[in-house]
Structure formats: C-alpha cells, structure tokens
Design an enzyme around this catalytic site. Structure first.
Site, PDB file in Angstrom:
ATOM      1  N   SER A 184       0.858  -1.179   0.000  1.00 23.81           N
ATOM      2  CA  SER A 184       0.000   0.000   0.000  1.00 23.81           C
ATOM      3  C   SER A 184       0.899   1.235   0.000  1.00 23.81           C
ATOM      4  O   SER A 184       1.704   1.397  -0.910  1.00 23.81           O
ATOM      5  CB  SER A 184      -0.954  -0.029   1.209  1.00 23.81           C
ATOM      6  OG  SER A 184      -1.835   1.071   1.187  1.00 23.81           O
ATOM      7  N   THR A 185       0.816   2.072   1.025  1.00 27.53           N
ATOM      8  CA  THR A 185       1.600   3.298   1.076  1.00 27.53           C
ATOM      9  C   THR A 185       3.097   3.007   0.951  1.00 27.53           C
ATOM     10  O   THR A 185       3.651   2.226   1.719  1.00 27.53           O
ATOM     11  CB  THR A 185       1.336   4.034   2.404  1.00 27.53           C
ATOM     12  OG1 THR A 185      -0.063   4.177   2.583  1.00 27.53           O
ATOM     13  CG2 THR A 185       2.014   5.389   2.413  1.00 27.53           C
ATOM     14  N   HIS A 211      -2.647  -1.165  -3.353  1.00 24.71           N
ATOM     15  CA  HIS A 211      -3.816  -0.298  -3.186  1.00 24.71           C
ATOM     16  C   HIS A 211      -3.674   0.923  -4.087  1.00 24.71           C
ATOM     17  O   HIS A 211      -2.862   1.810  -3.829  1.00 24.71           O
ATOM     18  CB  HIS A 211      -3.945   0.151  -1.733  1.00 24.71           C
ATOM     19  CG  HIS A 211      -4.164  -0.987  -0.780  1.00 24.71           C
ATOM     20  ND1 HIS A 211      -3.955  -0.869   0.574  1.00 24.71           N
ATOM     21  CD2 HIS A 211      -4.595  -2.265  -0.978  1.00 24.71           C
ATOM     22  CE1 HIS A 211      -4.242  -2.023   1.172  1.00 24.71           C
ATOM     23  NE2 HIS A 211      -4.617  -2.883   0.247  1.00 24.71           N
ATOM     24  N   MET A 304      -0.058   1.150   4.989  1.00 29.73           N
ATOM     25  CA  MET A 304      -0.794   1.390   6.221  1.00 29.73           C
ATOM     26  C   MET A 304      -1.964   0.405   6.323  1.00 29.73           C
ATOM     27  O   MET A 304      -2.406  -0.174   5.338  1.00 29.73           O
ATOM     28  CB  MET A 304      -1.303   2.832   6.279  1.00 29.73           C
ATOM     29  CG  MET A 304      -2.357   3.187   5.273  1.00 29.73           C
ATOM     30  SD  MET A 304      -2.829   4.922   5.450  1.00 29.73           S
ATOM     31  CE  MET A 304      -4.233   4.987   4.333  1.00 29.73           C
ATOM     32  N   ASP A 307      -4.265  -4.890   5.895  1.00 30.64           N
ATOM     33  CA  ASP A 307      -4.669  -5.758   4.784  1.00 30.64           C
ATOM     34  C   ASP A 307      -3.578  -6.796   4.539  1.00 30.64           C
ATOM     35  O   ASP A 307      -2.393  -6.473   4.508  1.00 30.64           O
ATOM     36  CB  ASP A 307      -4.892  -4.918   3.526  1.00 30.64           C
ATOM     37  CG  ASP A 307      -5.558  -5.702   2.404  1.00 30.64           C
ATOM     38  OD1 ASP A 307      -6.211  -6.718   2.707  1.00 30.64           O
ATOM     39  OD2 ASP A 307      -5.442  -5.276   1.241  1.00 30.64           O
TER      40      ASP A 307
END
Length: 367
Positions: A184-185, A211, A304, A307
């Site tokens: 993600s991030t 993401h 973050m 998940d």
C-alpha cells in the site's frame, strides 16, 4: 501544509483537516513558489502537494521541498487522469511518500467521503511514521503536527507496533509455485526496487495487489514492465496463470485465482471492499492458498492498515513462507507490522534483502 491552485480545494481540505483533533494545518499555498516560501517559515512535517499549478508545478517544487527537509512527508494530489497517474508515480521515485486521487466532484457524497477518509488516514499514518523516526534520531519537532488528544478511543490500526517480533520457524520449505506481493503506502517505490533486483532470479508467476485506483494500476504495470525482464500487466478476468508473468490487480477489482479443471485461472470481482480496500490483498492470498496450498511465497511490503493479515494467517497455517518488510525501510509499517506482530513471518527484512530471501526460498534454503 496544503498546496493547491484551486481556492475551493484549499478551502475544503483546510476545513476537513482542521476538524481533526490530531491534525494542524500550519500553512496554505496556491503554487510551488509560495509553497517554498511558506515551507521555510512554517516547517511542516507533511505537505499535500498538487501536481498542476501555475508559476511552479508540484513536480518542480517536490525536489526543492525535499532538499529543504529530507524527512518531510509529501502526498501528491491529482485528478484521476493517465498523465497525472504517470506523474504521481514519477514523483514517488523523486521523494514523495504517497499520492491520492482527487474526487471528480466534491458534490458526490460517496466520492467525497472516500477521499476525505483516505486522506486523513494517510496523513495520520505518515505523521506517526515521521515522528517515530524523529524520536529515534533524537530530533525534537518544532511543533506538534499531531495535536495531543484527550480521548479513550483506541486506534483502529496500530502503526509500527513495538512488541518484540517472534519469527515463525522454518519446518520445511515448500517449493513455491507462485509469488504473492501485497503493498500500500510506499508500495510503488518498493516494488520498483524489488523488481529491479529480481531480474533473472525466477520464472514463477507473480501476483501483486497494490492499493491504487484503476488508472494508476495500469501505469504501475507499465512501469514494472520497463524494469523487469518478464511481462508485467494488469490481470484480466479468465486468463490462465502462466510462468514468466506478473499480474497486477486492477484498481477497483479484487484479483483472485481459482482452479478450473486442473488449470489455475484469474478471476476478478467487485465484491465489497475488504479493509476499506478494493483491490484487497486478503482475497488474493486466500484464493492462492486454496489453489496452491503451502506453495505460495508471500511478501508483504510497506503500507498502512492491516490488509493481508487474514490471508497470511491462512497461508502460515498451511506452512507457506511469509516475508515481511522491516520497519526501518517501510514508508509506513502498518501491513508488514501487523503480519510480523502476529508471529506469521518467517523473516522480517530490509527491502534490499528481500530479493535474496526470495531466491533462497526458491532454491529450498531458509530465507
């Protein structure tokens, strides 16, 4: 600090963020020139930076802001176009921490709420990371970017949990048939470095859930295709899983794998988001475990939230190898931190060491 040439966007961003007890807006600017001037005065810990602005655009201002403060966390904000998606990914390689796609209209309630929630979560996560690193380096912040809050609410997600990490020992090392990666991030930057180092090391099919909205995932696949020595593409519903392929989950679609006859096939769906995400890492991992059992080599990169935790738990129960990125090299140690803190990882490694660990597992050696 908010930097955007639209007075309307500056206005609603400022109202949204000032309504959060833990966030303080210390400066506002309408272009890159003003941003540099305001940055030196206000010394923000985080900047929301628009891409398209007069006088000086975001991509020009970005390296100058990073030069003023190498630790500043910068979120690139742009409309959801192919050009801006490409520019945003380029910005990540130039020092930006993350990106967010602006809603097409702030009058559409669902779009506005999703954008607002996503932005606030990113700011809090990146702010927490910045301050954790400042404390570790013995730095004292000029001002509390995250204001103290008198509340008994427990945070929904723990970023960078400090409990001792207990690694799951290797009993046997199943020969992997596929590689699964969740991020993600900070994920795009990590993926670029990982795949640059992975060239020539494996022919296994690789599945990536990052993401991202749709336009961004297509550009991500194109960037990876330029870096890696195998075909990288957005996954298509119904295509067979082949060696020497990298499959990227398309934005707004969960990517899963099913057996049709004796052939693994990709299936995309728009079932409800999991962990507020679609695509989500968990559906991908659960489906791969159902098809390949312990023969899935899983890597959880920076991001973050949590998940991937549920999917990694199922994979660990089956005996599959799980590798997590360490806190020091993660932009946000949420996803890998959640998996590591749950005792599901066989190894927790710096990003630069993960390729070697993948190669070891493929060769049947402990990572």
């Amino acid at each position: 600090m908010i930097v955007d040439d639209s007075a309307v966007i500056r206005g609603f961003l400022s109202r949204w963020l000032e309504a959060e007890k833990e966030i303080e807006v210390v400066a506002i600017a309408s272009n890159g020139v003003m941003a540099l001037r305001e940055f030196e005065r206000a010394r923000p810990e985080l900047v929301i930076l628009d891409i398209e602005m007069p006088e000086m655009d975001g991509l020009t201002a970005l390296p100058r802001l990073v030069k003023l403060d190498p630790d500043v966390q910068i979120i690139m904000a742009s409309t959801l176009t192919r050009r801006n998606a490409d520019v945003s990914l380029k910005a990540l390689s130039m020092g930006a921490a993350d990106y967010i796609a602006k809603p097409e209209s702030t009058r559409v309630v669902d779009e506005k709420e999703i954008f607002q929630r996503g932005l606030v979560e990113k700011i809090k996560a990146l702010g927490a990371t910045r301050r954790t690193r400042d404390r570790a380096a013995g730095k004292v912040a000029a001002r509390p970017a995250l204001k103290p809050v008198q509340t008994e609410r427990k945070p929904r997600v723990v970023i960078g949990a400090k409990a001792p990490i207990v690694l799951r020992p290797f009993k046997t090392i199943p020969s992997p048939k596929v590689i699964a990666i969740g991020a993600s991030t900070g994920g795009p930057q990590a993926l670029f470095k990982l795949f640059e180092a992975l060239k020539g090391k494996t022919t296994l099919p690789v599945f990536i859930t990052q993401h991202m909205p749709g336009t961004f995932t297509a550009i991500l696949a194109e960037h990876l295709n330029k870096i890696y020595d195998k075909d990288c593409m957005e996954a298509k519903d119904g295509e067979k899983v082949l060696d020497n392929r990298v499959y990227v989950a398309p934005g707004d679609w969960h990517m899963t794998v099913v057996n049709e006859g004796a052939v693994p096939v990709i299936r995309l769906n728009q079932e409800p988001p999991e962990n507020y995400c679609r695509p989500s890492v968990d559906p991908m991992l659960r489906s791969l475990q159902a098809v390949f059992g312990a023969h899935v080599l899983t890597v959880i990169l920076t991001g973050m939230g949590h998940d991937g935790l549920d999917g990694c738990r199922k994979l660990a129960e089956s005996g599959a190898v799980v590798i997590g990125q360490d806190e020091e090299t993660s932009v946000v140690w949420g996803m890998p931190g959640a998996v590591a803190s749950a005792g599901l990882c066989n190894k927790v490694l710096p990003l630069q060491d993960i390729t070697g660990a993948i190669e070891n597992v493929i060769m049947g050696r402990p990572a």
